[in-house]
Enzyme design. Structure first.
Site, short mmCIF file in Angstrom:
data_model
loop_
_atom_site.label_atom_id
_atom_site.label_comp_id
_atom_site.label_asym_id
_atom_site.label_seq_id
_atom_site.Cartn_x
_atom_site.Cartn_y
_atom_site.Cartn_z
N LYS A 262 9.94 48.21 -3.61
CA LYS A 262 11.40 48.39 -3.68
C LYS A 262 12.04 49.44 -3.01
O LYS A 262 11.37 50.43 -2.28
CB LYS A 262 11.74 48.80 -5.33
CG LYS A 262 11.59 47.59 -6.30
CD LYS A 262 12.17 47.97 -7.71
CE LYS A 262 11.94 46.60 -8.33
NZ LYS A 262 11.88 46.68 -9.84
N ARG B 31 4.14 45.67 -12.71
CA ARG B 31 4.52 44.38 -12.09
C ARG B 31 4.45 44.67 -10.54
O ARG B 31 5.31 45.38 -9.72
CB ARG B 31 5.80 44.05 -12.49
CG ARG B 31 6.56 42.94 -12.10
CD ARG B 31 7.96 42.89 -12.74
NE ARG B 31 8.74 41.51 -12.48
CZ ARG B 31 9.14 41.25 -11.14
NH1 ARG B 31 9.41 42.02 -10.27
NH2 ARG B 31 9.61 40.18 -10.85
N1 HH2 Z 1 11.99 43.89 -10.80
C1 HH2 Z 1 12.63 42.85 -10.34
C2 HH2 Z 1 12.72 41.59 -11.13
N2 HH2 Z 1 12.18 41.68 -12.48
N3 HH2 Z 1 11.22 42.52 -14.26
C3 HH2 Z 1 10.94 43.57 -14.91
N4 HH2 Z 1 10.38 43.76 -16.20
N5 HH2 Z 1 10.73 44.83 -14.36
C4 HH2 Z 1 11.24 45.05 -12.85
O1 HH2 Z 1 11.08 46.12 -12.17
C5 HH2 Z 1 11.68 43.89 -12.00
C6 HH2 Z 1 11.69 42.57 -12.95
C7 HH2 Z 1 13.08 42.72 -9.04
O2 HH2 Z 1 11.93 42.33 -7.85
P1 HH2 Z 1 11.52 40.97 -7.46
O3 HH2 Z 1 11.26 40.11 -8.65
O4 HH2 Z 1 10.66 41.25 -6.49
O5 HH2 Z 1 13.06 40.70 -6.64
P2 HH2 Z 1 14.12 39.62 -7.04
O6 HH2 Z 1 14.79 40.22 -8.38
O7 HH2 Z 1 15.02 39.62 -5.85
O8 HH2 Z 1 13.67 38.20 -7.00
#
Ligand code: HH2
Length: 256
Positions: free
Chosen positions: A196, A240
Site C-alpha cells: 500500500k 492479507r
Molecule cells: N485492501 C484492498 C482490497 N480489499 N479487503 C480487506 N479486508 N482489507 C484490505 O486491507 C483490503 C481489502 C486493496 O488492495 P488490493 O486488493 O490489492 O487492490 P484493489 O482494491 O485496487 O483491487
C-alpha cells in the site's frame, strides 16, 4: 490470505490476471506458496477507482472461484449482494466486504464475514480523511458491525481496520501502533497493508527523497513483510498479502 485481483485496474496487480486461466494459475500458485485463504476480487477499491456492474464483476470472478474452491478456502472481495450470493454458490466460504454491510448474506448463507472499516467511498476517500480519534472510531464502528453480523447469524466474524481506506499515512500508522485496541475486542483481526501507498511514502522518506515522493509498488516487498510482521506480533490473526511466500515465512518466524 492471498490477494487475487481479477481486474484491469487494481493498484498493484491490475490487468495481470484478467484472463481466467491466468487468474486460476495465480490462485494455485498462492496455494502452493502456503495461502490458507485466497481472496478473489473483481472490482478495484483503490482510491479513485470507478465502480463496475454486478454482471461484469460476476463474469470476472465466478469461474475463478469455482476452479479454486476445491483446492483452498476462497473468500470473495465484493460489496454487492448479487455477486456475494453467486460466489457462494460457486464455492466461496467467506465474504470480504470493504463496506462491512453484507452480513445478512453471510448469516443467511452460513459463511464467514470480514467487516472492514472505510471512511467514505473509494472514489473520494483519500481527498481529506478526518478523525477525532482514528483508533477509537474504527474500533467502535467494527464492534458495532460485528455485533450486527452476529445478530444476523454469522458465526465467524473478522474485523479489519481498512488500512488506506479513507486514511492518511499517520492514520494508518496509528491503527497499526494501536492494533492491540482492536485485538482487545476479542474479535479476530485481519490486516491488509500489502504494497500500500503509505509504505511507499515511508520508504521514500527514509531515502531522504523530496517531500511527496513515493517508492513504486514493485519496490514495497520488504516494507510489506515488515508491516505484516508488525501486525502479527501485535495479534492479527490473518494478514492479507500479495506476496504469500514471503508472508508465510515471516509468519513461521513470528510463531517461533
Ligand atoms: N485492501 C484492498 C482490497 N480489499 N479487503 C480487506 N479486508 N482489507 C484490505 O486491507 C483490503 C481489502 C486493496 O488492495 P488490493 O486488493 O490489492 O487492490 P484493489 O482494491 O485496487 O483491487
Amino acid at each position: 490470505m492471498g490477494v487475487l485481483n481479477v481486474t484491469p485496474d487494481s493498484f498493484s496487480d491490475g490487468g495481470r490476471y484478467l484472463d481466467h486461466d491466468a487468474a486460476v494459475a495465480r490462485g494455485l500458485e498462492l496455494v502452493a506458496e502456503g495461502a490458507d485463504v485466497v481472496d478473489v476480487g473483481g472490482e478495484s477499491t483503490r482510491p479513485g477507482a470507478e465502480p463496475v456492474s454486478a454482471a461484469e464483476e460476476k463474469r470476472r470472478v465466478l469461474q475463478v472461484v469455482e476452479a479454486l474452491a476445491p483446492h483452498v478456502r476462497v473468500s470473495v472481495d465484493t460489496t454487492k449482494v448479487e455477486v456475494a450470493d453467486a460466489a457462494i454458490d460457486a464455492g466461496a466460504t467467506m465474504l470480504n466486504d470493504v463496506t462491512a454491510s453484507l452480513y445478512e448474506v453471510a448469516g443467511a448463507r452460513g459463511v464467514g464475514f470480514v467487516a472492514m472499516h472505510m471512511q467514505g467511498d473509494p472514489r473520494t476517500m483519500q481527498i481529506e480523511p478526518t478523525y477525532d480519534d482514528v483508533v477509537a472510531e474504527v474500533r467502535d464502528f467494527l464492534v458495532d458491525r460485528a455485533a450486527a453480523a452476529a445478530a444476523a447469524g454469522v458465526k465467524e466474524v473478522w474485523i479489519d481496520p481498512g488500512i488506506g481506506f479513507g486514511k492518511t499515512k499517520d492514520h494508518n500508522l496509528s491503527l497499526l501502533r494501536h492494533l492491540d485496541v482492536l485485538v482487545a475486542t476479542g474479535l479476530p483481526v485481519l490486516v491488509g497493508t500489502s504494497r500500500k501507498r503509505f509504505l511507499g511514502e515511508l520508504l521514500a522518506a527514509s531515502d531522504g527523497a523530496p517531500a511527496g515522493s513515493v517508492v513504486p509498488v514493485d519496490d514495497r516487498l520488504e516494507g510489506s513483510v515488515a508491516s505484516a510482521v508488525w501486525a502479527m506480533v501485535r495479534g492479527a490473526g490473518m494478514v492479507r498479502v500479495h506476496d504469500v511466500r514471503a508472508a508465510v515465512q515471516a509468519a513461521k518466524v513470528v510463531a517461533g
